[in-house]
Design an enzyme around this catalytic site. Structure first.
Site, PDB file in Angstrom:
ATOM      1  N   ASP A 322      41.336 -20.581  44.537  1.00  0.00           N
ATOM      2  CA  ASP A 322      40.395 -19.815  43.731  1.00  0.00           C
ATOM      3  C   ASP A 322      40.697 -18.346  44.044  1.00  0.00           C
ATOM      4  O   ASP A 322      41.358 -18.044  45.045  1.00  0.00           O
ATOM      5  CB  ASP A 322      38.968 -20.191  44.132  1.00  0.00           C
ATOM      6  CG  ASP A 322      37.934 -19.286  43.500  1.00  0.00           C
ATOM      7  OD1 ASP A 322      37.987 -19.094  42.277  1.00  0.00           O
ATOM      8  OD2 ASP A 322      37.090 -18.760  44.241  1.00  0.00           O
ATOM      9  N   ASP A 534      35.477 -21.098  47.546  1.00  0.00           N
ATOM     10  CA  ASP A 534      34.298 -20.711  48.325  1.00  0.00           C
ATOM     11  C   ASP A 534      32.991 -20.795  47.549  1.00  0.00           C
ATOM     12  O   ASP A 534      31.920 -20.853  48.141  1.00  0.00           O
ATOM     13  CB  ASP A 534      34.457 -19.265  48.834  1.00  0.00           C
ATOM     14  CG  ASP A 534      34.281 -18.253  47.712  1.00  0.00           C
ATOM     15  OD1 ASP A 534      33.492 -17.320  47.859  1.00  0.00           O
ATOM     16  OD2 ASP A 534      34.956 -18.403  46.675  1.00  0.00           O
ATOM     17  N   ASP A 538      33.133 -24.071  42.755  1.00  0.00           N
ATOM     18  CA  ASP A 538      34.364 -24.700  43.257  1.00  0.00           C
ATOM     19  C   ASP A 538      34.129 -26.099  43.805  1.00  0.00           C
ATOM     20  O   ASP A 538      35.094 -26.814  44.094  1.00  0.00           O
ATOM     21  CB  ASP A 538      34.984 -23.832  44.368  1.00  0.00           C
ATOM     22  CG  ASP A 538      35.460 -22.484  43.850  1.00  0.00           C
ATOM     23  OD1 ASP A 538      35.904 -22.430  42.691  1.00  0.00           O
ATOM     24  OD2 ASP A 538      35.385 -21.499  44.594  1.00  0.00           O
TER      25      ASP A 538
END
Length: 641
Positions: A322, A534, A538
């Site tokens: 990410d 995080d 996600d």
């Protein structure tokens, strides 16, 4: 050593002394038998009891049964010294592995000290009062003095200090903390007194979650551990049957062929075969290796939730990231406010706001005000940056009908005006015509009552170690990919600066899962794919990945719960360390498997044909176990990886 270990050590010392004394006594017959039975019962009483108990419970086939049969048989054949020696060295090996396991457990148990048993609050009289942390409610202000551990997560409302975060992150460098910063439980306050307003309950704080993760790690076993468990269940009965056949069938065949049966010789070989076959080295060293690896990783600030994930981590060939909060700081700030030409009095410019209005009549101050109020209830870093840019307290009574649309933005009513703040997808979803603008970051488009007002450019900076982490992963032969919801320009700019192999932008949470599926399906058969993230968005991707890695310091609870590995200081370089720890651990596991099985098969063959005696059997059992255990505890050492 604990009390039990000391007791075994005393028995070993007494047995060695007695054997030395007996060797000088010229005893024969019954007297010799009685003399040797004294050290044998001292050292082997516990093993004999466990063997009898196993037989009673119809579960006889374990190492205690093998040792009992082999030593009793040796004594029955008159091999007193060898019978006692087998039991003695077996107990030495057991003591050694018990100490090794204890050392590994102590490494993990040091984590238990990160959660204090007390908290301190300031009462109405200004006095510091000691309370049970479980009784502290969210929003309570606790006092943490120098030298004390922070008991509960919270925000610093008063004071400046430096924190020792080594228990959580494995890093010895103190971290500065001041008013407004997040304080995690388990850290040690080093210099100044802090007043912290709690944001979680004691049981949900960082320290409690860490302990829960580590304590439950052993419940998730790897394929190697599962194989060894199944192997031992089949292997032990098989070798017992083989030993029985060696003791009975071989003499009978000799008799049928007209040779001397040699019962004593074949029984001795069978007993030697039993001692050699004991699977202690495998049964003990493999779980110990994983246990040591998890313990060493924990001390380095990498929490692995089970040996199955440690094994999977060693097979990772693609790492998917990410962007926000993972490779970037996750600390956004407004860098530009662009008012649309068509925004003339679109949202009722106030007298105060009109002072800074552009030629069209809409003010930048009013634009940021509407966005900040609309995003008031969101925990997304972009929303926080908008509130910080507004710079004043927000009256929640002015905001109503808030709806957060995942991957799009927020809609709400501010002072009765319908406000939308989000990305281009939100504007398209609401059918609002807008002006796309260039921005080296994240763009938040703002509309009121269906009319486009302007956009706000928000930038985030890359973490100092992100490029180094990507470079290290690529050197290790891994492919790197970025999945982000950011616009193409921002995503590609970050990926280019970091040297990431492939980037996909403008993705919703569901799109990330689909894209990850494609990456996994295109990977080699045994290659694993890890996802690092995080945010709460996600969590689905972390769950789908072969190995989910979450940022533990700033990461959301949902991400940490969904992940298999948690990095306690949010440092991307720890991903490289986690992979190295896993690879080292698996290398040790396979070394022990090949070494133990190889030596045992060789000694079994030599024992069956009469070349290896009981002393060789002792090495094949205890010696191999000690060497395997010594090798296993190397997994604790991870500092230099």
């Amino acid at each position: 050593m604990n009390k039990k270990q000391k007791k075994v050590l005393y028995k070993i010392i007494i047995t060695i002394v007695l054997l030395a004394v007996i060797s000088f006594i010229p005893a024969k017959g019954t007297l010799k038998f009685i003399l040797y039975m004294i050290p044998y019962l001292i050292i082997g009483c516990d093993v004999l009891k466990k063997a009898v108990h196993g037989v009673k419970c119809l579960q006889p086939f374990d190492e205690n049964f093998l040792m009992a049969v082999a030593t009793v048989g040796a004594i029955a054949l008159g091999e007193y010294t060898e019978g006692v020696a087998v039991m003695l060295f077996y107990q030495i090996g057991e003591l050694f592995q018990s100490y090794a396991v204890g050392k590994s457990r102590r490494n993990i148990s040091e984590l238990m000290d990160i959660r204090p048993d007390t908290a301190y609050i300031e009462n109405a009289d200004g006095e510091i009062e000691e309370v049970d942390p479980d009784e502290v409610e969210i929003g309570t202000v606790i006092v943490v003095r120098p030298g004390e551990k922070i008991p509960i997560d919270g925000i610093v409302v008063e004071g400046n200090s430096s924190l020792n975060t080594s228990a959580l992150t494995g890093e010895s460098v103190p971290r500065a903390i001041r008013e407004g910063n997040q304080a995690s439980s388990g850290c040690i306050n080093m210099t100044g007194t802090l007043k912290i307003q709690t944001t979680r309950e004691f049981g949900e704080s960082t320290a409690s979650k860490i302990l829960d993760l580590v304590e439950n790690a052993s419940s998730r076993k790897s394929r190697s551990e599962a194989f060894i468990s199944k192997f031992a269940r089949v292997y032990t009965p098989a070798v017992c049957f083989a030993a029985l056949m060696l003791a009975v069938a071989a003499p009978l065949v000799s008799m049928l062929l007209g040779f001397d049966a040699g019962w004593g010789k074949w029984v001795y070989r069978a007993l030697t075969f039993l001692v050699i076959s004991c699977p202690c080295a495998l049964v003990i060293s493999i779980p110990l290796t994983f246990f040591a690896g998890i313990g060493g990783a924990s001390n380095a600030g990498v929490l692995v939730k089970g040996s199955v994930y440690l094994e999977a981590l060693s097979e990772v060939k693609t790492v998917v990231f990410d962007k926000t909060g993972t490779l970037t700081e996750g600390v956004f700030e407004v860098t530009d406010i662009i008012v649309a030409d068509s925004a003339a009095n679109a949202a009722g410019v106030s007298a105060a706001g009109a002072a800074e209005a552009d030629s069209a009549g809409m003010s930048k101050e009013r634009l940021i005000e509407l966005a900040a109020f609309a995003e008031n209830y969101s925990t997304h870093p972009v929303s926080q940056s908008l509130r910080e840019a507004y710079g004043r307290s927000i009256d929640a009574n002015r905001v109503s009908e808030v709806q957060e649309i995942s991957g799009h933005g927020v809609t709400a009513k501010v002072d009765g005006i319908s406000v939308a703040a989000g990305n281009a997808r939100l504007m398209k979803r609401l059918g609002i015509s807008f002006e796309e603008t260039g921005c080296a970051g994240t763009l938040v488009y703002v509309a009121a009552d269906g009319k486009y007002l302007g956009s706000i450019c928000i930038s985030d900076k890359l973490k100092s170690t992100s490029a180094q982490a990507i470079s290290a992963l690529k050197k290790a032969g891994m492919k790197t990919v970025m999945l982000t919801g950011d616009v193409k320009s921002a995503g590609e700019a970050a990926a280019g600066e970091l040297g990431i192999d492939e980037v996909f932008t403008g993705l919703l949470p569901g799109d990330k899962v689909d894209r990850l599926e494609e990456i996994i399906n295109s990977s080699a058969a045994k290659a694993k794919t890890a996802f690092v993230g995080d945010g709460i968005n996600d969590a689905p991707v972390l769950s789908r990945a072969d190995v989910g890695i979450a940022m533990g310091a700033l990461g959301s609870d949902a991400a940490i719960e969904a992940a298999d590995v948690v990095l306690m200081d949010d440092d991307p370089l720890k991903i490289v360390k986690a992979v190295k720890i896993a690879s080292k651990c698996m290398r040790i596991v396979y070394e022990n498997i090949y070494f133990a099985i190889g030596v045992k098969l060789l000694c079994l063959l030599l024992g069956a044909v009469g070349i290896a005696n009981m002393w060789a059997a002792i090495f094949a059992d205890v010696g191999v176990m000690v060497i395997a255990v010594l090798n296993a505890i190397r997994a604790l050492s991870v500092k230099k990886l």
